[in-house]
Every structure is written in C-alpha cells, then in structure tokens.
Design an enzyme around this catalytic site. Structure first.
Site, PDB file in Angstrom:
ATOM      1  N   ASN A  46      26.254  61.873  59.012  1.00  0.00           N
ATOM      2  CA  ASN A  46      27.375  62.743  58.676  1.00  0.00           C
ATOM      3  C   ASN A  46      27.138  63.323  57.274  1.00  0.00           C
ATOM      4  OD1 ASN A  46      29.837  63.731  57.701  1.00  0.00           O
ATOM      5  ND2 ASN A  46      31.056  62.180  58.761  1.00  0.00           N
ATOM      6  N   CYS A  50      34.892  67.376  54.923  1.00  0.00           N
ATOM      7  CA  CYS A  50      34.007  67.816  56.018  1.00  0.00           C
ATOM      8  C   CYS A  50      34.420  69.162  56.624  1.00  0.00           C
ATOM      9  CB  CYS A  50      33.955  66.759  57.105  1.00  0.00           C
ATOM     10  SG  CYS A  50      33.567  65.132  56.449  1.00  0.00           S
ATOM     11  N   HIS A 100      31.482  69.588  63.606  1.00  0.00           N
ATOM     12  CA  HIS A 100      31.109  68.742  62.470  1.00  0.00           C
ATOM     13  C   HIS A 100      30.521  67.458  63.041  1.00  0.00           C
ATOM     14  CE1 HIS A 100      31.116  66.131  59.126  1.00  0.00           C
ATOM     15  NE2 HIS A 100      32.204  65.463  59.490  1.00  0.00           N
TER      16      HIS A 100
HETATM   17  N1  COA Z   1      27.499  47.077  61.436  1.00  0.00           N
HETATM   18  C1  COA Z   1      27.979  46.055  62.145  1.00  0.00           C
HETATM   19  N2  COA Z   1      29.281  45.804  62.275  1.00  0.00           N
HETATM   20  C2  COA Z   1      30.149  46.646  61.664  1.00  0.00           C
HETATM   21  C3  COA Z   1      29.705  47.735  60.904  1.00  0.00           C
HETATM   22  C4  COA Z   1      28.320  47.934  60.800  1.00  0.00           C
HETATM   23  N3  COA Z   1      27.797  48.959  60.095  1.00  0.00           N
HETATM   24  N4  COA Z   1      30.778  48.393  60.407  1.00  0.00           N
HETATM   25  C5  COA Z   1      31.857  47.737  60.859  1.00  0.00           C
HETATM   26  N5  COA Z   1      31.481  46.672  61.619  1.00  0.00           N
HETATM   27  C6  COA Z   1      32.316  45.711  62.290  1.00  0.00           C
HETATM   28  C7  COA Z   1      33.706  45.585  61.675  1.00  0.00           C
HETATM   29  O1  COA Z   1      33.664  44.712  60.581  1.00  0.00           O
HETATM   30  C8  COA Z   1      34.491  45.039  62.838  1.00  0.00           C
HETATM   31  O2  COA Z   1      34.234  43.657  62.944  1.00  0.00           O
HETATM   32  P1  COA Z   1      35.428  42.636  63.339  1.00  0.00           P
HETATM   33  O3  COA Z   1      35.842  43.058  64.717  1.00  0.00           O
HETATM   34  O4  COA Z   1      34.736  41.312  63.284  1.00  0.00           O
HETATM   35  O5  COA Z   1      36.477  42.855  62.309  1.00  0.00           O
HETATM   36  C9  COA Z   1      33.863  45.709  64.069  1.00  0.00           C
HETATM   37  O6  COA Z   1      32.558  46.148  63.622  1.00  0.00           O
HETATM   38  C10 COA Z   1      34.635  46.884  64.603  1.00  0.00           C
HETATM   39  O7  COA Z   1      35.013  47.706  63.509  1.00  0.00           O
HETATM   40  P2  COA Z   1      35.764  49.061  63.732  1.00  0.00           P
HETATM   41  O8  COA Z   1      35.993  49.708  62.408  1.00  0.00           O
HETATM   42  O9  COA Z   1      36.957  48.853  64.628  1.00  0.00           O
HETATM   43  O10 COA Z   1      34.636  49.850  64.558  1.00  0.00           O
HETATM   44  P3  COA Z   1      34.702  51.256  65.222  1.00  0.00           P
HETATM   45  O11 COA Z   1      34.319  51.160  66.637  1.00  0.00           O
HETATM   46  O12 COA Z   1      35.965  51.989  64.873  1.00  0.00           O
HETATM   47  O13 COA Z   1      33.493  52.002  64.497  1.00  0.00           O
HETATM   48  C11 COA Z   1      33.189  53.629  62.781  1.00  0.00           C
HETATM   49  C12 COA Z   1      33.529  52.189  63.109  1.00  0.00           C
HETATM   50  C13 COA Z   1      33.289  53.818  61.288  1.00  0.00           C
HETATM   51  C14 COA Z   1      31.783  53.896  63.246  1.00  0.00           C
HETATM   52  C15 COA Z   1      34.163  54.545  63.539  1.00  0.00           C
HETATM   53  O14 COA Z   1      35.479  54.127  63.347  1.00  0.00           O
HETATM   54  C16 COA Z   1      34.055  55.974  63.081  1.00  0.00           C
HETATM   55  O15 COA Z   1      33.007  56.581  63.187  1.00  0.00           O
HETATM   56  N6  COA Z   1      35.167  56.566  62.627  1.00  0.00           N
HETATM   57  C17 COA Z   1      35.156  57.904  62.136  1.00  0.00           C
HETATM   58  C18 COA Z   1      34.374  57.918  60.873  1.00  0.00           C
HETATM   59  C19 COA Z   1      34.106  59.298  60.413  1.00  0.00           C
HETATM   60  O16 COA Z   1      33.754  60.142  61.182  1.00  0.00           O
HETATM   61  N7  COA Z   1      34.268  59.522  59.115  1.00  0.00           N
HETATM   62  C20 COA Z   1      34.039  60.764  58.550  1.00  0.00           C
HETATM   63  C21 COA Z   1      35.202  61.639  58.742  1.00  0.00           C
HETATM   64  S1  COA Z   1      34.752  63.220  59.033  1.00  0.00           S
END
Ligand code: COA
Length: 327
Positions: A284, A114, A254
């Site tokens: 993204n 990214c 980004h």
């Molecule tokens: N829909 C519903 N539930 C989901 C889900 C979805 N699409 N994806 C994950 N979950 C669930 C998980 O399984 C977890 O459940 P559990 O508590 O029963 O285990 C819960 O939601 C929380 O997961 P978590 O990963 O802690 O959520 P989060 O608040 O960190 O959000 C992201 C997840 C991916 C949205 C977030 O971490 C994020 O955006 N990170 C950066 C990603 C990014 O920018 N990547 C590109 C890099 S440039």
C-alpha cells in the site's frame, strides 16, 4: 462551453530496494502465509535512509511531462498529494516545482492520505474545465516506511514507498474526467493516524519514546468503512456520468489490501478480470498507489484509447473518492 480535462501523460518511480515478506519474518512475528492471505502483499519497495518523498515525485513528474510532450515551464500548477512530506514546510509540491524548474507553476500539497491523488484530480479538473489553467501536474508521492513502526506487525507489513504523476490538460469533448467526487469524515480519525509531531502533541522526547510519530491503525474497523465507502461513491460517480457498471472497462482502485479490492469489486458487481491489482509487488503506497497502477496499465496496454476507467480510493481521515475517466 466548458473544457474537458484529461490525463495526457503519466510516469512513476519507486525505490530500488525491496522488503519482502521473508525479510519481515525476521523482524516481527509474522509469516509470508499470513501476510499473503490477509493482504495479498508479497513485497514492498522501501526508501533508503538518504531517499525522500520529493525525489520520487520529481522522477515520476519528469517521466509524465516527457510522455505528455511538455516542458516543466508549461505547467501552471503542481499538486502533490502526500502524507509523508519531505518536511513540514515548505510544501513538497513547492520543492518538486523547484527541482523540475517549473518556473510558471504554483506548487502545493494535498493532505488526504490514500485518497490524495483523487482529491488532486478533482481540484485540477475544475480549474482546467473553467479555463483558469491549461496544464497541471498531479502527483502522489510517499515514503511511508519512515513512518512505520517496525515492531508493530499490524502496520509494518502493509506500507511501501513510491510516486506516480499525471499531467492533466485539455482533451476533446467526451474524453477525460467525466465525473469525480471526494468525501471525508473526520470522526474516523483514530482508525488510521499519526498523532505526534503536530501542534496538538508537539515533538518531545516523550512523544518520540512513545512512538507517537508512527502510523497507528485499527485495520479491522477501517476495512469495513473502506469497502462500503468506496463502493457507494463509485456507484454514485458512475451514475452521475450517465453510465452503468457494465460500461466500465477497468477499475483501478487504491491498492490498500487485496481483500478490500475484491470486496469493493464484488459489491459493485465488477468481474475480477476488470479490476487491476499490483499490491503483491508494491504493498500500500497511499496516495501514490493509483497513479503508479494507472501508469502500469497504460504502459502495458491494459488501458487503451477510448477505455472507460474507474478510479476509487479510501484513506486515513477518513477520506474517500472516485473518478471516472474516458481515455
Ligand atoms: N502477522 C501475523 N499476525 C498478525 C499480523 C501479522 N502481520 N497482524 C496482525 N496479526 C494478528 C492479530 O494480532 C490478531 O491476532 P489475535 O486474533 O491473536 O488477536 C489476528 O492477526 C487478526 O487480526 P485482525 O486485525 O483482526 O486481522 P485482519 O484480518 O483484520 O487483517 C489487516 C489485518 C490490517 C491486514 C486488515 O484489517 C486490513 O488490511 N485492513 C485495512 C488496512 C488498510 O487498508 N489500511 C490502509 C487504509 S487505506
């Protein structure tokens, strides 16, 4: 005396098909409410089976050249930042070069996830500043949806496809790229990676059956490193250029996740109205996200002549960077 380098034309393109949160609700166990509150994304553009990265790069590049008032033969370098090349060889930059008819240019790829567009700007800026070249294209182009596992709800809701392109060229003193910095830390490799298909694991029935060619992400861990790294490098770049945060007219980050954008802005002390977001529409798009967003800001008049604009990115690698531009 060195020559300032700046953006003199931009363009962007993306697939016409969209994948909405409602569409995803039918594919994996998720909800519009979860995706919206956790990421800010409402839809993303998705390439059809017969669409691929260079096609969007070419469309964006043609538009950027036209707006810069240049011919493809005027550019001496085409840098394509991509994590999702058309193929392993040749580079997507070389493919785009041929498609454009940019017969005086070298074409190459930058693999910095990214942050790739900012890596490209940083490299090209120094080549223009030192007089090695006059005009170059920096493109961010991705078809990420072909590397997404649509059974993995933690990644498939995030990524979209598209491309953005900038023509860089000489600009008057006090304008253009005023400061830029890029960094990486490969120890974060497993926070966002696609392990299959390379020389380490190769491509076999087993790697495919195990889905090792798909993106794997530890979103939660990545989140914290992303916020810290983007805020720190942005502050450094602003200071290196001799400005203060209050001087910034607009931040174009980004588009990773709305919560990452909000947290970076809050750490930097930039008010919400000075931070651009289009993540609701595009998701993204990795290296394409900044040039798409930047072009939208220019086309809608959100960026005006004389504005001081801060770009910042974080991506798999981990890679990160920041660039300060006077338009
Ligand atoms: N829909 C519903 N539930 C989901 C889900 C979805 N699409 N994806 C994950 N979950 C669930 C998980 O399984 C977890 O459940 P559990 O508590 O029963 O285990 C819960 O939601 C929380 O997961 P978590 O990963 O802690 O959520 P989060 O608040 O960190 O959000 C992201 C997840 C991916 C949205 C977030 O971490 C994020 O955006 N990170 C950066 C990603 C990014 O920018 N990547 C590109 C890099 S440039």
């Amino acid at each position: 005396m060195t020559q300032n380098a700046g953006i003199i034309g931009m363009g962007h393109a993306y697939p016409s098909a969209t994948l909405t949160n409602a569409d995803l609700e039918k594919i994996v166990e998720t909800s519009d409410e979860w995706i919206t509150t956790r990421t800010g994304i409402k839809q993303r553009h998705k390439a059809a089976d017969n669409e691929y990265t260079s096609q969007f790069g070419v469309l964006a590049a043609r538009q950027a050249l036209e707006r810069a008032g240049l011919e493809p033969t005027d550019v001496e370098l085409i840098v394509c930042a991509t994590t999702t090349p058309d193929q392993i060889m040749p580079s997507t930059g070389a493919i785009i070069q041929a498609q454009l008819g940019a017969s005086n240019a070298a074409g190459m790829d930058i693999f910095a996830a990214c942050s790739g567009f900012l890596y490209g700007l940083t490299m090209v800026e120094s080549m223009i500043r030192t007089g090695q070249i006059r005009h170059a294209l920096v493109i961010g182009a991705e078809v990420l949806t072909k590397y997404v596992d649509y059974t993995d709800r933690s990644t498939c809701v995030i990524f979209g496809d598209g491309a953005g392109a900038a023509v860089l060229g000489p600009v008057p003193a006090e304008k253009g790229i005023l400061a830029t910095k890029i960094r990486s830390d490969g120890r974060y490799e497993e926070q966002l990676y696609a392990p299959g298909g390379g020389t380490k694991l190769g491509t076999s029935h087993k790697t495919i059956d195990d889905g090792l060619h798909f993106f794997k992400m530890k979103g939660n861990e990545l989140f914290k490193v992303a916020v810290r790294s983007m805020a720190e490098i942005s502050a450094e770049v602003i200071e290196n250029a001799g400005y203060a945060v209050a001087d910034i007219d607009l931040v174009v980050p980004h588009q990773a996740n709305q919560r990452i954008t909000d947290a970076v802005a809050s750490r930097l002390g930039v008010p919400e109205e000075k931070v651009y977001s289009n993540i609701a529409e595009h998701g993204n798009t990795s290296s394409a996200s900044i040039p798409i967003a930047l072009d939208e800001c220019i086309q809608t008049g959100k960026i005006k002549e004389g504005d001081l604009v801060l770009l910042t990115a974080f991506g798999g690698g981990a890679t990160w960077g920041s660039t300060l531009i006077r338009f």
